[in-house]
Design a protein around this motif. Structure first.
Motif, PDB file in Angstrom:
ATOM      1  N   SER A   1       0.908  -1.243  -0.045  1.00 26.96           N
ATOM      2  CA  SER A   1       0.216  -0.102  -0.030  1.00 26.96           C
ATOM      3  C   SER A   1       0.841   1.376  -0.085  1.00 26.96           C
ATOM      4  O   SER A   1       0.379   2.199  -0.396  1.00 26.96           O
ATOM      5  N   SER A   2       2.204   0.894   0.493  1.00 26.38           N
ATOM      6  CA  SER A   2       2.970   2.277   0.444  1.00 26.38           C
ATOM      7  C   SER A   2       3.492   2.648  -0.808  1.00 26.38           C
ATOM      8  O   SER A   2       3.449   3.901  -1.182  1.00 26.38           O
ATOM      9  N   ILE A   3       3.236   1.699  -1.666  1.00 24.33           N
ATOM     10  CA  ILE A   3       3.776   1.956  -3.098  1.00 24.33           C
ATOM     11  C   ILE A   3       2.403   2.654  -3.831  1.00 24.33           C
ATOM     12  O   ILE A   3       2.727   3.750  -4.190  1.00 24.33           O
ATOM     13  N   ALA A   4       1.247   2.387  -3.280  1.00 26.85           N
ATOM     14  CA  ALA A   4       0.223   3.220  -3.884  1.00 26.85           C
ATOM     15  C   ALA A   4       0.198   4.657  -3.413  1.00 26.85           C
ATOM     16  O   ALA A   4      -0.063   5.670  -4.186  1.00 26.85           O
ATOM     17  N   HIS A   5       0.445   4.779  -1.942  1.00 25.43           N
ATOM     18  CA  HIS A   5       0.610   6.188  -1.418  1.00 25.43           C
ATOM     19  C   HIS A   5       1.812   7.061  -2.046  1.00 25.43           C
ATOM     20  O   HIS A   5       1.618   8.234  -2.470  1.00 25.43           O
ATOM     21  N   SER A   6       2.927   6.350  -2.692  1.00 27.64           N
ATOM     22  CA  SER A   6       3.711   7.313  -3.156  1.00 27.64           C
ATOM     23  C   SER A   6       3.383   7.493  -4.684  1.00 27.64           C
ATOM     24  O   SER A   6       3.790   8.484  -5.099  1.00 27.64           O
ATOM     25  N   GLY A   7       2.109   6.640  -5.122  1.00 30.72           N
ATOM     26  CA  GLY A   7       1.692   7.191  -6.272  1.00 30.72           C
ATOM     27  C   GLY A   7       0.930   8.347  -6.190  1.00 30.72           C
ATOM     28  O   GLY A   7       0.800   9.257  -6.949  1.00 30.72           O
ATOM     29  N   TYR A   8       0.140   8.725  -4.972  1.00 33.24           N
ATOM     30  CA  TYR A   8      -0.439   9.765  -4.803  1.00 33.24           C
ATOM     31  C   TYR A   8       0.191  10.941  -4.662  1.00 33.24           C
ATOM     32  O   TYR A   8      -0.128  12.074  -4.818  1.00 33.24           O
ATOM     33  N   ILE A   9       1.316  10.698  -3.779  1.00 36.53           N
ATOM     34  CA  ILE A   9       2.310  11.844  -3.570  1.00 36.53           C
ATOM     35  C   ILE A   9       3.120  12.111  -5.135  1.00 36.53           C
ATOM     36  O   ILE A   9       3.114  13.494  -5.225  1.00 36.53           O
ATOM     37  N   MET A  10       3.084  11.255  -6.097  1.00 38.75           N
ATOM     38  CA  MET A  10       3.684  11.797  -7.325  1.00 38.75           C
ATOM     39  C   MET A  10       2.478  12.772  -8.167  1.00 38.75           C
ATOM     40  O   MET A  10       2.951  13.683  -8.823  1.00 38.75           O
ATOM     41  N   ILE A  11       1.512  12.333  -7.757  1.00 38.64           N
ATOM     42  CA  ILE A  11       0.147  13.274  -8.396  1.00 38.64           C
ATOM     43  C   ILE A  11       0.479  14.781  -7.920  1.00 38.64           C
ATOM     44  O   ILE A  11       0.468  15.801  -8.774  1.00 38.64           O
ATOM     45  N   GLY A  12       0.773  14.918  -6.522  1.00 45.98           N
ATOM     46  CA  GLY A  12       0.946  16.326  -5.984  1.00 45.98           C
ATOM     47  C   GLY A  12       2.282  16.733  -6.622  1.00 45.98           C
ATOM     48  O   GLY A  12       2.330  18.028  -6.869  1.00 45.98           O
ATOM     49  N   LEU A  13       3.270  16.030  -6.760  1.00 45.78           N
ATOM     50  CA  LEU A  13       4.490  16.496  -7.346  1.00 45.78           C
ATOM     51  C   LEU A  13       4.350  17.026  -8.628  1.00 45.78           C
ATOM     52  O   LEU A  13       5.166  17.837  -9.271  1.00 45.78           O
ATOM     53  N   ILE A  14       3.365  16.081  -9.685  1.00 43.05           N
ATOM     54  CA  ILE A  14       3.528  16.840 -10.821  1.00 43.05           C
ATOM     55  C   ILE A  14       2.662  17.914 -10.916  1.00 43.05           C
ATOM     56  O   ILE A  14       2.803  18.827 -11.788  1.00 43.05           O
ATOM     57  N   ALA A  15       1.660  17.922 -10.130  1.00 46.25           N
ATOM     58  CA  ALA A  15       0.872  19.412  -9.897  1.00 46.25           C
ATOM     59  C   ALA A  15       1.833  20.658  -9.677  1.00 46.25           C
ATOM     60  O   ALA A  15       1.408  21.396 -10.000  1.00 46.25           O
ATOM     61  N   SER A  16       2.706  20.235  -8.796  1.00 48.20           N
ATOM     62  CA  SER A  16       3.557  21.163  -8.196  1.00 48.20           C
ATOM     63  C   SER A  16       4.713  21.646  -9.125  1.00 48.20           C
ATOM     64  O   SER A  16       5.222  22.748  -9.002  1.00 48.20           O
ATOM     65  N   GLY A  17       4.762  20.815 -10.460  1.00 48.97           N
ATOM     66  CA  GLY A  17       5.662  21.129 -11.312  1.00 48.97           C
ATOM     67  C   GLY A  17       5.216  21.686 -12.506  1.00 48.97           C
ATOM     68  O   GLY A  17       5.953  22.105 -13.604  1.00 48.97           O
ATOM     69  N   ILE A  18       3.937  22.214 -12.749  1.00 41.80           N
ATOM     70  CA  ILE A  18       3.288  22.646 -13.865  1.00 41.80           C
ATOM     71  C   ILE A  18       3.538  24.071 -14.053  1.00 41.80           C
ATOM     72  O   ILE A  18       3.502  24.512 -15.106  1.00 41.80           O
ATOM     73  N   GLY A  19       3.439  24.783 -12.984  1.00 43.21           N
ATOM     74  CA  GLY A  19       3.247  26.292 -12.846  1.00 43.21           C
ATOM     75  C   GLY A  19       1.799  26.548 -12.679  1.00 43.21           C
ATOM     76  O   GLY A  19       0.915  25.821 -12.209  1.00 43.21           O
ATOM     77  N   GLY A  20       1.330  27.765 -12.539  1.00 47.67           N
ATOM     78  CA  GLY A  20       0.337  28.156 -11.962  1.00 47.67           C
ATOM     79  C   GLY A  20       0.012  28.107 -10.560  1.00 47.67           C
ATOM     80  O   GLY A  20       0.570  28.836  -9.706  1.00 47.67           O
ATOM     81  N   ALA A  21      -0.866  27.201 -10.244  1.00 51.79           N
ATOM     82  CA  ALA A  21      -1.101  27.094  -8.729  1.00 51.79           C
ATOM     83  C   ALA A  21      -0.252  25.935  -8.313  1.00 51.79           C
ATOM     84  O   ALA A  21      -0.488  25.164  -7.355  1.00 51.79           O
ATOM     85  N   SER A  22       1.085  25.752  -8.799  1.00 57.60           N
ATOM     86  CA  SER A  22       2.164  24.770  -8.373  1.00 57.60           C
ATOM     87  C   SER A  22       2.398  24.761  -6.698  1.00 57.60           C
ATOM     88  O   SER A  22       2.747  23.690  -6.129  1.00 57.60           O
ATOM     89  N   MET A  23       2.174  25.922  -6.116  1.00 56.30           N
ATOM     90  CA  MET A  23       2.419  26.109  -4.599  1.00 56.30           C
ATOM     91  C   MET A  23       1.285  25.008  -3.913  1.00 56.30           C
ATOM     92  O   MET A  23       1.828  24.802  -2.971  1.00 56.30           O
TER      93      MET A  23
END
Length: 214
Positions: A31-53
């Motif tokens: 399940s920790s692998i799945a949680h790392s996938g959720y964190i990746m979603i946040g990391l991707i969102a933070s690297g786009i620009g705009g509302a990256s914060m």
């Protein structure tokens, strides 16, 4: 695009792997692998620009929440395992609520939080992550995050059903109490609830800290 698909693949692999496990340690590990996938979603969102914060803040908040939940869940296993090399299974948890009600309650709270059930800290952690993804135009990633969370309901609730709705396989009368570990687990479960109810001010503190960096 490759990172986005990697996040989806990570969520699916982790959840499907945990879905098949009978060992509690292996279930939490997958399940920790799945949680790392959720964190990746946040990391991707933070690297786009705009509302990256918002993405970066969601990641920080989720790592904080997941740390408390996971340490607490493994703490319960530590209390229940007779030896360090033991491998506790879901079957071993049967009837735990009868013999160790507070320990079963603590584990239930932690597992519900890992699932993302409100009003626990885990729910708000996922909410902030997925909200950031939606604001960054990553709705389809947020949907996959929700799908992964729905899959996790099954394997996270199996131990809860075993603890409360099934007869124990053996007596737990000789179980070592380990008072400090017991207290720590109960405290972490309590914090999961309290921090969940106070998630908004905590999120604002994290947001202000991230804003100083951006």
């Amino acid at each position: 695009d490759a990172l986005q698909w990697l996040a989806v693949f990570t969520i699916l692999v982790g959840n499907v792997g945990a879905f098949r496990q009978k060992s509690m340690k292996r279930m939490l590990a997958y399940s920790s692998i799945a949680h790392s996938g959720y964190i990746m979603i946040g990391l991707i969102a933070s690297g786009i620009g705009g509302a990256s914060m918002l993405g970066a803040t969601g990641v920080m908040f989720y790592v904080f929440a997941y740390s408390i939940m996971t340490i607490g869940a493994f703490g319960v296993l530590h209390v229940l395992e007779p030896r360090a090399d033991s491998d506790l299974t879901i079957e071993d948890l049967r009837g735990l609520a009868t013999h160790r009600p507070w320990l079963a309650l603590s584990m239930t709270i932690l597992l519900l939080s890992l699932t993302g059930i409100p009003p626990t800290l885990g729910f708000f952690g996922k909410f902030f992550l997925f909200s950031a993804a939606v604001k960054q135009g990553l709705l389809w990633l947020a949907v996959w995050g929700v799908i992964g969370s729905i899959i996790s309901v099954y394997y996270y609730l199996r131990p809860v059903v075993a603890m409360y709705m099934e007869e124990p396989l053996y007596s737990r009368g000789g179980l070592e109490l380990k008072p400090m570990s017991y207290f720590t687990v109960a405290l972490l479960a309590f914090l999961v609830l309290i921090f969940g109810l106070a998630s908004e001010p905590i999120y604002q503190v994290v947001l202000e800290s991230v804003a100083k960096v951006f």
